[in-house]
Design a protein around this motif. Structure first.
Motif, PDB file in Angstrom:
ATOM      1  N   ILE A 185       7.347  11.539 -12.807  1.00 29.87           N
ATOM      2  CA  ILE A 185       8.614  11.567 -13.537  1.00 29.87           C
ATOM      3  C   ILE A 185       8.472  10.999 -14.943  1.00 29.87           C
ATOM      4  CG2 ILE A 185      11.047  10.892 -13.476  1.00 29.87           C
ATOM      5  CD1 ILE A 185      10.155  12.802 -11.232  1.00 29.87           C
ATOM      6  N   LEU A 186       7.792   9.850 -15.060  1.00 28.22           N
ATOM      7  CA  LEU A 186       7.716   9.167 -16.349  1.00 28.22           C
ATOM      8  C   LEU A 186       6.354   9.258 -17.016  1.00 28.22           C
ATOM      9  CD1 LEU A 186       9.689   5.916 -15.368  1.00 28.22           C
ATOM     10  CD2 LEU A 186      10.574   8.015 -16.424  1.00 28.22           C
ATOM     11  N   GLY A 187       5.346   9.727 -16.280  1.00 25.70           N
ATOM     12  CA  GLY A 187       4.002   9.806 -16.851  1.00 25.70           C
ATOM     13  C   GLY A 187       3.337   8.455 -17.011  1.00 25.70           C
ATOM     14  N   VAL A 188       3.780   7.475 -16.233  1.00 24.45           N
ATOM     15  CA  VAL A 188       3.237   6.120 -16.308  1.00 24.45           C
ATOM     16  C   VAL A 188       2.369   5.860 -15.084  1.00 24.45           C
ATOM     17  CG1 VAL A 188       3.803   3.657 -16.380  1.00 24.45           C
ATOM     18  CG2 VAL A 188       5.224   5.313 -17.604  1.00 24.45           C
ATOM     19  N   SER A 189       1.224   5.246 -15.289  1.00 24.39           N
ATOM     20  CA  SER A 189       0.312   4.920 -14.183  1.00 24.39           C
ATOM     21  C   SER A 189       0.341   3.426 -13.904  1.00 24.39           C
ATOM     22  CB  SER A 189      -1.117   5.349 -14.509  1.00 24.39           C
ATOM     23  OG  SER A 189      -1.191   6.750 -14.674  1.00 24.39           O
ATOM     24  N   LEU A 190       0.423   3.065 -12.646  1.00 27.69           N
ATOM     25  CA  LEU A 190       0.372   1.664 -12.251  1.00 27.69           C
ATOM     26  C   LEU A 190      -1.072   1.160 -12.257  1.00 27.69           C
ATOM     27  CD1 LEU A 190       2.894   1.569  -9.246  1.00 27.69           C
ATOM     28  CD2 LEU A 190       3.255   0.733 -11.572  1.00 27.69           C
ATOM     29  N   PRO A 191      -1.268  -0.157 -12.397  1.00 29.75           N
ATOM     30  CA  PRO A 191      -2.626  -0.702 -12.303  1.00 29.75           C
ATOM     31  C   PRO A 191      -3.248  -0.376 -10.948  1.00 29.75           C
ATOM     32  CG  PRO A 191      -1.098  -2.342 -13.176  1.00 29.75           C
ATOM     33  CD  PRO A 191      -0.266  -1.183 -12.706  1.00 29.75           C
ATOM     34  N   ASN A 192      -4.549  -0.205 -10.933  1.00 29.76           N
ATOM     35  CA  ASN A 192      -5.260   0.126  -9.708  1.00 29.76           C
ATOM     36  C   ASN A 192      -5.374  -1.112  -8.823  1.00 29.76           C
ATOM     37  OD1 ASN A 192      -6.842   1.286  -7.736  1.00 29.76           O
ATOM     38  ND2 ASN A 192      -8.748   1.131  -8.927  1.00 29.76           N
ATOM     39  N   LEU A 193      -4.650  -1.099  -7.719  1.00 29.09           N
ATOM     40  CA  LEU A 193      -4.702  -2.235  -6.797  1.00 29.09           C
ATOM     41  C   LEU A 193      -5.897  -2.158  -5.864  1.00 29.09           C
ATOM     42  CD1 LEU A 193      -0.925  -2.603  -5.827  1.00 29.09           C
ATOM     43  CD2 LEU A 193      -2.219  -3.844  -7.567  1.00 29.09           C
ATOM     44  N   ASN A 194      -6.561  -1.015  -5.794  1.00 24.49           N
ATOM     45  CA  ASN A 194      -7.765  -0.877  -4.977  1.00 24.49           C
ATOM     46  C   ASN A 194      -8.981  -1.313  -5.770  1.00 24.49           C
ATOM     47  OD1 ASN A 194      -5.687   1.088  -3.836  1.00 24.49           O
ATOM     48  ND2 ASN A 194      -7.249   1.132  -2.243  1.00 24.49           N
ATOM     49  N   SER A 249       0.828  -1.206   0.000  1.00 27.82           N
ATOM     50  CA  SER A 249       0.000   0.000   0.000  1.00 27.82           C
ATOM     51  C   SER A 249       0.862   1.255   0.000  1.00 27.82           C
ATOM     52  CB  SER A 249      -0.923   0.000   1.221  1.00 27.82           C
ATOM     53  OG  SER A 249      -1.676   1.183   1.299  1.00 27.82           O
ATOM     54  N   MET A 250       1.923   1.261   0.831  1.00 24.95           N
ATOM     55  CA  MET A 250       2.784   2.441   0.911  1.00 24.95           C
ATOM     56  C   MET A 250       3.606   2.645  -0.367  1.00 24.95           C
ATOM     57  SD  MET A 250       4.255   2.065   4.805  1.00 24.95           S
ATOM     58  CE  MET A 250       3.153   1.816   6.196  1.00 24.95           C
ATOM     59  N   LEU A 251       3.836   1.566  -1.108  1.00 24.46           N
ATOM     60  CA  LEU A 251       4.688   1.663  -2.302  1.00 24.46           C
ATOM     61  C   LEU A 251       3.870   1.719  -3.589  1.00 24.46           C
ATOM     62  CD1 LEU A 251       7.622   1.726  -3.268  1.00 24.46           C
ATOM     63  CD2 LEU A 251       7.562  -0.776  -3.367  1.00 24.46           C
ATOM     64  N   LEU A 279      -7.845 -11.446   5.172  1.00 26.74           N
ATOM     65  CA  LEU A 279      -8.364 -10.194   5.732  1.00 26.74           C
ATOM     66  C   LEU A 279      -7.464  -9.002   5.431  1.00 26.74           C
ATOM     67  CD1 LEU A 279     -10.439  -8.709   7.522  1.00 26.74           C
ATOM     68  CD2 LEU A 279      -9.069  -9.379   9.513  1.00 26.74           C
ATOM     69  N   ALA A 280      -6.153  -9.210   5.400  1.00 26.37           N
ATOM     70  CA  ALA A 280      -5.212  -8.083   5.314  1.00 26.37           C
ATOM     71  C   ALA A 280      -5.408  -7.272   4.043  1.00 26.37           C
ATOM     72  CB  ALA A 280      -3.781  -8.609   5.400  1.00 26.37           C
ATOM     73  N   VAL A 281      -5.331  -7.923   2.889  1.00 26.55           N
ATOM     74  CA  VAL A 281      -5.432  -7.194   1.619  1.00 26.55           C
ATOM     75  C   VAL A 281      -6.796  -6.534   1.448  1.00 26.55           C
ATOM     76  CG1 VAL A 281      -5.466  -7.483  -0.890  1.00 26.55           C
ATOM     77  CG2 VAL A 281      -3.605  -8.484   0.456  1.00 26.55           C
ATOM     78  N   PRO A 282      -7.919  -7.245   1.663  1.00 21.55           N
ATOM     79  CA  PRO A 282      -9.214  -6.544   1.542  1.00 21.55           C
ATOM     80  C   PRO A 282      -9.382  -5.392   2.523  1.00 21.55           C
ATOM     81  CG  PRO A 282      -9.537  -8.924   1.484  1.00 21.55           C
ATOM     82  CD  PRO A 282      -8.115  -8.698   1.877  1.00 21.55           C
ATOM     83  N   LEU A 283      -8.787  -5.516   3.705  1.00 18.59           N
ATOM     84  CA  LEU A 283      -8.932  -4.458   4.697  1.00 18.59           C
ATOM     85  C   LEU A 283      -8.110  -3.232   4.323  1.00 18.59           C
ATOM     86  CD1 LEU A 283     -10.472  -4.165   7.383  1.00 18.59           C
ATOM     87  CD2 LEU A 283      -8.390  -4.839   8.568  1.00 18.59           C
ATOM     88  N   ILE A 284      -6.889  -3.444   3.822  1.00 19.75           N
ATOM     89  CA  ILE A 284      -5.996  -2.332   3.506  1.00 19.75           C
ATOM     90  C   ILE A 284      -6.328  -1.723   2.136  1.00 19.75           C
ATOM     91  CG2 ILE A 284      -3.591  -1.629   3.222  1.00 19.75           C
ATOM     92  CD1 ILE A 284      -4.420  -2.493   6.074  1.00 19.75           C
ATOM     93  N   PHE A 285      -6.671  -2.558   1.159  1.00 12.69           N
ATOM     94  CA  PHE A 285      -6.922  -2.062  -0.200  1.00 12.69           C
ATOM     95  C   PHE A 285      -8.411  -1.948  -0.533  1.00 12.69           C
ATOM     96  CE2 PHE A 285      -2.583  -3.537  -0.464  1.00 12.69           C
ATOM     97  CZ  PHE A 285      -1.983  -2.637  -1.331  1.00 12.69           C
ATOM     98  N   GLY A 286      -9.238  -2.784   0.086  1.00 11.90           N
ATOM     99  CA  GLY A 286     -10.654  -2.762  -0.252  1.00 11.90           C
ATOM    100  C   GLY A 286     -11.439  -1.686   0.464  1.00 11.90           C
ATOM    101  N   GLU A 287     -11.129  -1.465   1.735  1.00 10.91           N
ATOM    102  CA  GLU A 287     -11.883  -0.482   2.518  1.00 10.91           C
ATOM    103  C   GLU A 287     -11.829   0.927   1.923  1.00 10.91           C
ATOM    104  OE1 GLU A 287     -13.849  -0.733   5.558  1.00 10.91           O
ATOM    105  OE2 GLU A 287     -13.947  -2.673   4.588  1.00 10.91           O
ATOM    106  N   PRO A 288     -10.643   1.439   1.505  1.00 16.67           N
ATOM    107  CA  PRO A 288     -10.627   2.787   0.914  1.00 16.67           C
ATOM    108  C   PRO A 288     -11.479   2.900  -0.351  1.00 16.67           C
ATOM    109  CG  PRO A 288      -8.411   2.114   1.525  1.00 16.67           C
ATOM    110  CD  PRO A 288      -9.275   0.905   1.660  1.00 16.67           C
TER     111      PRO A 288
END
Length: 583
Positions: free
Chosen positions: A165-174, A149-151, A248-257
């Protein structure tokens, strides 16, 4: 009353005993002989009661119109009607299906590919790459989720850097896909363990015969290797699907927002709420468990007779590694890139983040370096107490769980076939019970059962929940070593006049010392990582590291979260490396 002398001598010149006394002594002797069996069955029944204890109060609460602590309750189906009428439950169920499906597909594919590369190919640094790939097993999924999440999150360091810097977007992990990707990466090492041993045991003569008949390497892989891996594939898919439902970890950190809810977060949010609806939570937990049981039944039906997949016989030949030359360096580089992106770089960034007050690619790192995050963690009594609590639970609980596992291994494999099957069946019951459900069930059991108030709000209830959660793992680790011990040495002790306890102390314990140390260390690491079951059981004085990190994240304190994660890594990774080196 008839009196007989020794050897039935009617003269009575020898010592005489009443017939009733002789019969009584024989009965007493038979009872004494049966004491070990009675003890074994007692331990087996107690184990069964312990491992099913989370489910009984959940089932009772699900069909009750009042909380367990209230009297005059009656049976009802209102909780299930409320659950099935809840649109959020419908959305969470659908999201859970897709999340689990994506995570299972990714973890199974990556694990299978890693097993092929690391077990079949002669590539440079193969052992080092194996350690890097397996490292997520020993790192809490919660810590990895925070690092990702922090990275890589929408406001993560790498996301902002690449966009600015590069104008590149990462895939949406949320998103469901992003969450499934991360959960699949977390479970991939477990998939590797399923496939690696199976691939190593497939005789090379089978593929050689296919190649001699004109089959290409890929064709031999699809027609020979994959069909023989069907049991491992089905077990792997089952385990990964269950792990994804329980995640629980991934849905809680990435799903809740992103306001994406799955069943685990649905249970978590309603279970820890101030005004929790216990009936609704219990009904949802039963539905979650029913979904898992359906998957298990489907796996058993699809697998059928496992003897069809036997490949190791009396004349089996161990395979060698396939030399690749320069291609091996390319594969090693690609594999190293994967491990760095999924584990190495996020973990390194998390360590760096713990020493920074704030991080942005637009701000020089040297200007934000600080030790305040560690000072906050180590200077606040509640946070220090959570670290101490975790060490106590992992050490004492892991040791007690190891002793229980050792005792039940003896009960299982030094007893009758019927008792052995009962213990084996019982030992793996928690494998199909999600950790979050274990926490809910133990919480209800402490409320319902007499004497539960003495352990409620203490570290003991956490140890019980964690033992139930990971007993199948510990049992699976210790029993293979125990099965390698023949009974001849134990019989020799008994022939020399020693009892069963003496044979265990003099023979079994010394020979199993190494395996028991490994079992304890595995329990220690798993107990140290656990947070899902603890979410429903901890109190003001019994918080553990995982629950503290969740609370810090809820308050937006990412720096202290990173610092606490680093402390966890420092305490667990050396043990993890020792376990792997020992193996």
């Amino acid at each position: 009353m008839q009196i007989l002398g020794n050897d039935g001598d009617p003269s009575g010149l020898t010592t005489r005993l009443p017939v009733g006394m002789i019969a009584g002594s024989r009965s007493l002797r038979s009872i004494i002989i049966q004491i070990p069996n009675i003890v074994r069955w007692t331990l087996a029944v107690l184990l069964f009661a312990l491992l099913v204890s989370p489910m009984l109060p959940i089932a009772y609460q699900a069909f009750s119109d009042k909380p367990l602590y209230e009297s005059n309750s009656s049976l009802t189906l209102a909780n299930f009607r409320t659950l099935f009428d809840d649109p959020r439950f419908h959305a969470a169920s659908i999201a859970t299906f897709w999340f689990a499906l994506i995570a299972t597909a990714i973890s199974t594919f990556v694990g299978f590919l890693a097993a092929l590369i690391l077990e079949r190919l002669d590539i440079p640094f193969r052992r080092t790459l194996k350690i890097l790939f397996l490292s997520p097993i020993f790192v809490s999924a919660l810590i990895l989720a925070f690092a990702w999440s922090m990275l890589f999150g929408p406001s993560g360091y790498a996301t902002i850097f690449l966009r600015a810097i590069l104008g590149v977007s990462l895939p949406n992990l949320n998103s469901i896909g992003g969450m499934g990707l991360l959960a699949g990466v977390t479970a991939a090492p477990v998939s590797y363990l399923f496939f690696s041993s199976a691939i190593a045991n497939i005789p090379p003569t089978l593929e050689s015969a296919a190649r001699a008949a004109g089959a290409a390497p890929f064709s031999a892989l699809m027609t020979i290797v994959l069909p023989l891996l069907r049991p491992s594939l089905l077990y792997c898919v089952l385990l990964n699907f269950v792990m994804a439902i329980d995640h629980l970890a991934v849905p809680l950190i990435f799903g809740e927002p992103a306001r994406i809810e799955v069943l685990s977060t649905y249970l978590y949010e309603r279970g820890v709420a101030t005004q929790a609806d216990y009936g609704l939570v219990s009904a949802a937990a039963l539905v979650m468990l029913a979904m898992i049981q359906i998957v298990i039944l489907a796996q058993k039906s699809l697998l059928g007779d496992v003897r069809r997949y036997t490949t190791v016989g009396g004349r089996s030949v161990r395979r060698g590694l396939v030399p690749l030359g320069r291609t091996g360096w390319i594969i090693s580089a690609a594999f190293l890139t994967y491990t760095l992106l999924t584990t190495g770089i996020p973990s390194a960034f998390l360590i760096l983040r713990s020493f920074c007050s704030f991080m942005s690619p637009l701000i020089p790192i040297h200007s934000v370096l600080t030790l305040e995050n560690f000072k906050l963690i180590l200077g606040y009594d509640a946070y220090v107490q959570s670290i101490v609590n975790t060490l106590i639970v992992a050490t004492v609980g892991g040791f007690v769980a190891m002793l229980l596992t050792f005792a039940l291994a003896i009960v299982a494999y030094r007893s009758s076939t019927r008792l052995r099957r009962f213990v084996e069946f019982t030992a793996f019951i928690p494998r199909a019970i999600p950790g979050i459900v274990v926490g809910i069930g133990i919480f209800y059991a402490a409320v319902l059962l007499p004497g539960g108030g003495y352990i409620r709000g203490t570290l003991a209830i956490l140890m019980i929940a964690f033992t139930i959660r990971y007993f199948p793992t510990g049992f699976a680790v210790l029993t293979p070593a125990y099965l390698q011990l023949g009974e001849d040495l134990e019989r020799a002790v008994r022939v020399a006049g020693g009892g069963e306890l003496r044979s265990i102390w003099a023979v079994t314990l010394p020979l199993l010392r190494s395996a028991m140390v490994g079992c304890f260390l595995l329990y220690f690491v798993q107990f140290f990582k656990e947070y899902a079951a603890a979410s429903f059981l901890f109190g003001p004085d019994t918080a553990v590291i995982g629950t503290t990190m969740l609370q810090l994240d809820l308050m937006g304190n990412l720096g202290p979260v990173a610092a606490l994660s680093v402390i966890t890594l420092v305490l667990t990774l050396p043990i993890a490396i020792f376990i792997y080196a020992k193996d």
